[in-house]
Scaffold this motif. Structure first.
Motif, short mmCIF file in Angstrom:
data_model
loop_
_atom_site.label_atom_id
_atom_site.label_comp_id
_atom_site.label_asym_id
_atom_site.label_seq_id
_atom_site.Cartn_x
_atom_site.Cartn_y
_atom_site.Cartn_z
N LEU A 35 84.81 75.57 15.93
CA LEU A 35 83.20 75.66 15.89
C LEU A 35 82.90 74.21 15.19
O LEU A 35 81.92 73.83 15.56
N MET A 36 83.94 73.71 14.44
CA MET A 36 83.68 72.36 13.63
C MET A 36 83.68 71.14 14.72
O MET A 36 82.79 70.43 14.64
N LEU A 37 84.63 71.31 15.84
CA LEU A 37 84.69 70.47 16.73
C LEU A 37 83.41 70.39 17.54
O LEU A 37 82.89 69.11 18.17
N GLU A 38 82.78 71.52 18.23
CA GLU A 38 81.73 71.85 18.67
C GLU A 38 80.49 71.17 18.15
O GLU A 38 79.72 70.57 18.64
N GLN A 39 80.49 71.44 16.70
CA GLN A 39 79.46 70.76 15.97
C GLN A 39 79.53 69.41 15.82
O GLN A 39 78.38 68.62 15.92
N LEU A 40 80.71 68.78 15.62
CA LEU A 40 80.74 67.35 15.45
C LEU A 40 80.28 66.79 17.02
O LEU A 40 79.87 65.70 17.08
N GLN A 41 80.76 67.32 18.12
CA GLN A 41 80.34 66.78 19.56
C GLN A 41 78.74 66.84 19.59
O GLN A 41 78.16 65.92 19.97
N GLN A 42 78.25 67.81 19.05
CA GLN A 42 76.80 68.15 19.14
C GLN A 42 75.96 67.04 18.41
O GLN A 42 74.87 66.71 18.72
N MET A 43 76.55 66.87 17.31
CA MET A 43 75.87 65.75 16.30
C MET A 43 76.26 64.30 16.97
O MET A 43 75.82 63.42 16.35
N GLY A 44 77.18 64.15 17.78
CA GLY A 44 77.39 62.92 18.50
C GLY A 44 78.50 61.94 17.80
O GLY A 44 78.71 60.91 17.97
N HIS A 45 79.35 62.62 16.69
CA HIS A 45 80.32 62.12 16.08
C HIS A 45 81.72 61.85 17.00
O HIS A 45 82.36 61.30 16.45
N ILE A 46 81.87 62.78 17.82
CA ILE A 46 82.99 62.76 18.73
C ILE A 46 82.65 62.96 20.11
O ILE A 46 81.36 63.63 20.42
N LYS A 47 83.59 62.73 21.09
CA LYS A 47 83.14 62.75 22.52
C LYS A 47 84.57 63.22 23.11
O LYS A 47 85.46 62.95 22.75
N ALA A 48 84.44 64.35 23.68
CA ALA A 48 85.61 65.07 24.53
C ALA A 48 86.07 64.34 25.65
O ALA A 48 85.20 63.95 26.55
N TYR A 49 87.31 64.15 25.85
CA TYR A 49 87.74 63.70 26.73
C TYR A 49 88.02 64.71 27.94
O TYR A 49 88.30 65.91 27.46
N GLU A 50 88.27 64.64 29.11
CA GLU A 50 88.77 65.64 30.13
C GLU A 50 89.94 66.12 29.57
O GLU A 50 90.93 65.43 29.10
N ALA A 51 90.13 67.44 29.78
CA ALA A 51 91.36 67.94 29.37
C ALA A 51 92.69 67.68 30.31
O ALA A 51 92.35 67.40 31.42
N CYS A 52 93.77 67.59 29.78
CA CYS A 52 94.68 67.12 30.55
C CYS A 52 95.11 68.20 31.68
O CYS A 52 95.29 69.37 31.43
N THR A 53 95.39 67.60 32.74
CA THR A 53 95.51 68.52 33.96
C THR A 53 96.47 67.98 35.03
O THR A 53 96.96 68.61 35.69
N SER A 54 96.96 66.72 34.43
CA SER A 54 98.03 65.92 35.44
C SER A 54 99.06 65.70 34.68
O SER A 54 99.23 65.74 33.42
#
Length: 79
Positions: A35-54
């Motif tokens: 939940l905190m990661l989602e909130q930080l992302q919504q606030m623009g503090h972090i950006k998610a990379y694509e999940a590792c798939t390869s």
């Protein structure tokens, strides 16, 4: 320091932590970390990379990632 600030500090420290590892370091639950990661992302503090798939051998982050080789579904964050 708030829990969000502590989480952001952990992310900025580098490496890759799954939610369980982050929860352990912050003495909370993986669910709250998500939940905190989602909130930080919504606030623009972090950006998610694509999940590792390869394969790790093809990954540009292989030298800085501490996830076990061949891990699937690891989420990486940048600040």
């Amino acid at each position: 320091m708030t829990m969000l600030e502590k989480l952001l500090e952990e992310i900025r420290s580098g490496g890759t932590f799954d939610t369980a590892a982050l929860a352990h370091r912050l003495e909370t639950t993986p669910e709250l970390v998500k939940l905190m990661l989602e909130q930080l992302q919504q606030m623009g503090h972090i950006k998610a990379y694509e999940a590792c798939t390869s394969s790790c051998e093809q990954c540009g982050l292989k030298t800085s990632c501490s996830a076990p080789a061949g891990s699937k579904g690891i989420a990486l964050w940048q600040t």
